[in-house]
Design a protein around this motif. Structure first.
Motif, mmCIF file in Angstrom:
data_model
loop_
_atom_site.group_PDB
_atom_site.id
_atom_site.type_symbol
_atom_site.label_atom_id
_atom_site.label_comp_id
_atom_site.label_asym_id
_atom_site.label_seq_id
_atom_site.Cartn_x
_atom_site.Cartn_y
_atom_site.Cartn_z
ATOM 1 N N SER A 1 1.094 -0.842 -0.018
ATOM 2 C CA SER A 1 0.419 0.452 -0.129
ATOM 3 C C SER A 1 0.839 1.255 0.179
ATOM 4 N N GLU B 1 -5.505 4.892 -7.108
ATOM 5 C CA GLU B 1 -5.549 3.820 -7.369
ATOM 6 C C GLU B 1 -7.481 2.983 -7.684
ATOM 7 N N ASP C 1 2.644 -7.248 -0.770
ATOM 8 C CA ASP C 1 1.037 -6.790 0.537
ATOM 9 C C ASP C 1 1.604 -8.138 1.343
#
Length: 323
Positions: A199, A291, A268
């Motif tokens: 992220s 995104e 991730d």
């Protein structure tokens, strides 16, 4: 389809590749160094996630000829014909090309020079011309449209895709005007919901512009001898730091330590000093601010790209004119 997704190791898992293919483009998962059970697990997810054409990307210079041969054998043995083989860079010899073509598989080869593009085109490959505007590892030293124009002049009948600095439909249209039949997108898919990029990585791409990227060879552990374009970090600004471990990650269920200067991207499944890791990013980042889903990326670009039928008809007409 004239829109291809880059098979970015770590970032492009089966989820992203299948989402892109299900949206009508050519999705591709990153195989990187995976072999045996780990590669089989990825291939199983890839074939279960879509019934459309989808690819697996392999990197000849990273794994070497023997390991590449094992990877290709697994793809051909364990997947249906709709799974295409994508190569980032050229193999040592043409045996891999011959094997893939003999098996009836579609072949996609990303190159950075006219010479390599001509060699790949001899085997009927879709030739992806990568310019230095691209994020990630750089295969040449030419600007994207300069390379496309040179390849088109030498390979009038080849299927050419442009890569590097394409973050908007307008930029894709410019690449087509330079002679490309389509485009390959990497950075635009890094920020897709289905991407496995960390992220922090995704957020950094959406807030960056081209001036925030640098070309360096610092992230060389795991992939030596190759320049790459990344987001500027504390590591690129101060390369004299120690090669100590700065994080941990997991690849197909197996844990790894991440050293400073590793070529591995933060996913991730990565923890630690994400802000110091290799965040590959092209000049296209200036046009990327949100995104969004992979399907939305495909829809955004598809409206300016020629369909596969248009590309094929154009090549037939040009071939007839030369005769």
């Amino acid at each position: 389809m004239s829109l291809l997704q880059a098979g970015m190791g770590g970032v492009a898992g089966a989820e992203l590749a299948c989402a892109v293919s299900n949206a009508g483009a050519a999705g591709c998962a990153g195989g990187y160094k995976l072999v045996d059970g780990a590669l089989s697990a990825l291939l199983d997810r890839l074939t279960a996630g879509t019934d459309r054409p989808v690819g697996l990307n392999l990197i000849p210079e990273v794994v070497g000829p023997d390991e590449l041969d094992r990877q290709v054998a697994q793809v051909l043995d364990e997947t249906p014909e709709r799974v295409y083989v994508s190569l980032f860079g050229m193999p040592d010899d043409d045996a891999v090309f011959e094997r893939v073509v003999a098996a009836g598989r579609r072949l996609v080869v990303q190159v950075g020079t006219v010479e390599d593009g001509a060699r790949a085109a001899e085997w009927g490959a879709v030739v992806v011309a990568q310019g230095i505007e691209a994020g990630g590892h750089l295969l040449g030293r030419s600007q994207r449209d300069e390379l496309i124009a040179a390849l088109r002049a030498q390979l009038p009948d080849a299927c050419l895709a442009a890569a590097g600095g394409i973050g908007s439909p307008a930029e894709a249209a410019r690449a087509v005007a330079a002679g490309a039949d389509g485009v390959l997108l990497g950075t635009a898919f890094v920020v897709a919901h289905e991407s496995r990029a960390h992220s922090y990585f995704k957020a950094a791409v959406t807030t960056a512009d081209g001036a925030d990227t640098v070309i360096t060879d610092l992230y060389e552990i795991g992939w030596p001898g190759r320049r790459h374009r990344v987001l500027s970090t504390a590591v690129t600004r101060d390369p004299g730091q120690a090669k100590t471990f700065i994080g941990r990650t997991v690849v197909e269920g197996k844990p790894y330590l991440v050293p400073r200067f590793s070529s591995a991207v933060p996913t991730d499944a990565t923890s630690g000093r994400i802000e110091e890791m290799a965040m590959y990013c092209g000049l296209s980042c200036g046009a990327i601010s949100d995104e969004i889903s992979a399907a939305d990326v495909v829809a955004e670009f598809a409206r300016v790209l020629p369909s596969a039928e248009v590309v094929e008809n154009k090549r037939r007409m040009e071939s007839n004119v030369r005769r």
